[in-house]
Design a protein around this motif. Structure first.
Motif, short mmCIF file in Angstrom:
data_model
loop_
_atom_site.label_atom_id
_atom_site.label_comp_id
_atom_site.label_asym_id
_atom_site.label_seq_id
_atom_site.Cartn_x
_atom_site.Cartn_y
_atom_site.Cartn_z
N VAL A 281 -3.62 4.52 8.48
CA VAL A 281 -2.78 3.79 7.71
C VAL A 281 -3.51 2.97 6.63
N ASP A 282 -2.99 2.78 5.49
CA ASP A 282 -3.61 2.06 4.50
C ASP A 282 -4.88 2.78 3.82
N PHE A 351 6.96 1.50 -3.40
CA PHE A 351 6.08 2.32 -2.51
C PHE A 351 4.94 2.72 -3.41
N ARG A 352 3.60 2.59 -2.51
CA ARG A 352 2.58 2.71 -3.26
C ARG A 352 1.80 3.96 -3.75
N PRO A 355 2.73 5.62 -7.97
CA PRO A 355 1.92 5.88 -9.60
C PRO A 355 0.92 7.15 -9.20
N GLY A 356 0.75 7.56 -8.11
CA GLY A 356 -0.09 9.06 -8.16
C GLY A 356 1.45 9.96 -8.28
N ILE A 357 2.40 10.07 -8.07
CA ILE A 357 3.34 10.83 -8.21
C ILE A 357 3.49 10.98 -9.78
N LEU A 358 3.77 9.78 -10.49
CA LEU A 358 3.97 9.89 -11.83
C LEU A 358 2.76 10.56 -12.63
#
Length: 416
Positions: A281-282, A351-352, A355-358
């Motif tokens: 986690v994290d 949701f952290r 940014p990776g998705i975009l």
């Protein structure tokens, strides 16, 4: 009833004939439960729950399983024109096969009928286009999905390493940080879907893609050979059992601290921070695939052309499950295809992994829009595994796969 249909009823848990729904106003009752068959991952589990309560008085039997099994069972039921399945999970790739074969009911009439009630203008045409075949719409989208780099940010930082931007950097880090305790890479190579997903990245980031404009294979050219040779090298740093690992197994490898980094679907990101499932986690972060060109996909639900249920009722079930409220609830688990949800800046803050998705979406590429892609993938993926395992030279394996691909496509009339 033939034996195939009976066996399929048992497999699907749909014993007994399905009756025709009786619809009155906004309530409905079906003479038998609505049968849905689907791939399984967290977002689809949530949508299945929404389907079960979508229409008061209607029981929806939702059956979720790994992708290859869902595709297999749907293909068997639909190809035999069985009425054992009413709602069918379909991806941007499988819908081409299903629609070409006449297995799905077009949705255009219901789309027009309910476009105001369900705000279908919220779906951009670019998100609908993959689900059209010969101009007709066959799937109501529920998810956009993209593969991105999952990596242990704490471990890279401890070694003073930057997130890899190129495949060469990815390979170097995987080699240097590979250990018996934790693999340098997480690789998902189970045929067909997982294998083709992974190979797709290499084939587009290093190679020229799968086919030319005439559907002739080009994956066995010089760049394609280099792509699979690179994949072969990476698997030497992969977790144990990678050759039979699909999305579930690879997600578990990350969660149980068995691997450093690799490609995985955005829909698996949230589970990395679930303390009930994850030991990391994290500790995991996300970025665009090194070199770009990870797989872009999407999925949703269609109506079987052979269902005996009221199609209006079936459409309302999938339309309700994909309404804006439900997609906002699912946003933690998936990439929502509704513009109002996807482009909400608050999601990126909340949701952290967004940014990776975009970043991944900027260069992501779908599978070729070939209805037979999963059919040719049956032997392409197995030839790739033979190359990776050292049973065949890479060039010979890809040449064999190209020959088999041409033979199948020629038999389907693709070449003059």
């Amino acid at each position: 009833m033939n034996k195939l249909n009976l066996d399929r009823r048992r497999t699907l848990g749909a014993l007994g004939a399905l009756g025709v729904a009786s619809v009155t106003g906004r309530r409905a009752s079906a003479a038998a439960p609505v049968q849905m068959i689907s791939h399984r991952y967290p977002a689809l589990e949530l949508y299945a729950e929404k389907m079960r309560s979508a229409v008061p008085g209607v029981e929806v039997n939702t059956q979720l399983m790994p992708f290859d099994k869902a595709n297999e069972l749907a293909t068997i039921a639909l190809s035999s024109k069985a009425d054992t399945v009413d709602l069918v999970y379909a991806s941007d790739s499988t819908v081409q096969k299903y629609a070409k074969n006449g297995w799905l009911r077009p949705l255009d009439d219901f789309w027009e009928k309910y476009k105001a009630e369900y705000n279908f203008a919220d779906f951009p045409e670019s998100g609908l286009a993959p689900y059209r075949y010969e101009g007709k719409l066959y799937v109501l989208p529920h998810n956009v999905n993209v593969m991105m780099l999952f990596y242990r940010k704490d471990l890279l930082e401890a070694e003073g390493k930057q997130v890899p931007k190129t495949i060469e950097e990815f390979v170097a880090i995987a080699s240097e940080m590979n250990s018996p305790m934790r693999s340098g890479a997480v690789s998902c190579m189970k045929p067909v879907d997982a294998n083709m997903n992974e190979a797709h990245w290499y084939m587009n980031a290093i190679g020229d893609g799968w086919f030319d404009e005439n559907w002739k294979p080009i994956f066995n050219n010089e760049k394609g050979v280099k792509a699979i040779e690179t994949l072969k090298e990476v698997t030497s740093y992969a977790q144990r059992g990678f050759a039979t690992a699909a999305n579930d197994e690879c997600s578990l490898a990350y969660q149980q601290d068995l691997g450093l980094m690799g490609l995985q679907w955005a829909t698996r990101a949230a589970s990395m921070d679930d303390p009930a499932k994850s030991r990391v986690v994290d500790l995991i972060d996300w970025a665009a695939p090194p070199g770009g060109h990870g797989r872009l996909s999407g999925d949703g639900y269609a109506i079987s052309a052979f269902s005996k249920q009221d199609p209006d009722l079936l459409f309302r079930i999938i339309a309700t499950s994909s309404n804006e409220a439900n997609m906002r609830e699912a946003a933690a688990l998936t990439v929502p295809p509704r513009e109002s949800v996807l482009r909400d800046p608050e999601l990126a803050k909340k949701f952290r992994h967004y940014p990776g998705i975009l970043a991944s979406l900027e260069t992501a590429q779908p599978f070729p829009p070939l209805p037979e892609f999963y059919e040719v993938g049956e032997f392409i993926s197995r030839r790739i595994l033979q190359a990776v395992a050292g049973e065949m030279e890479v060039q010979a394996a890809l040449d064999a796969a190209a020959g088999e691909t041409e033979q199948l496509l020629r038999s389907r009339g693709y070449y003059q």
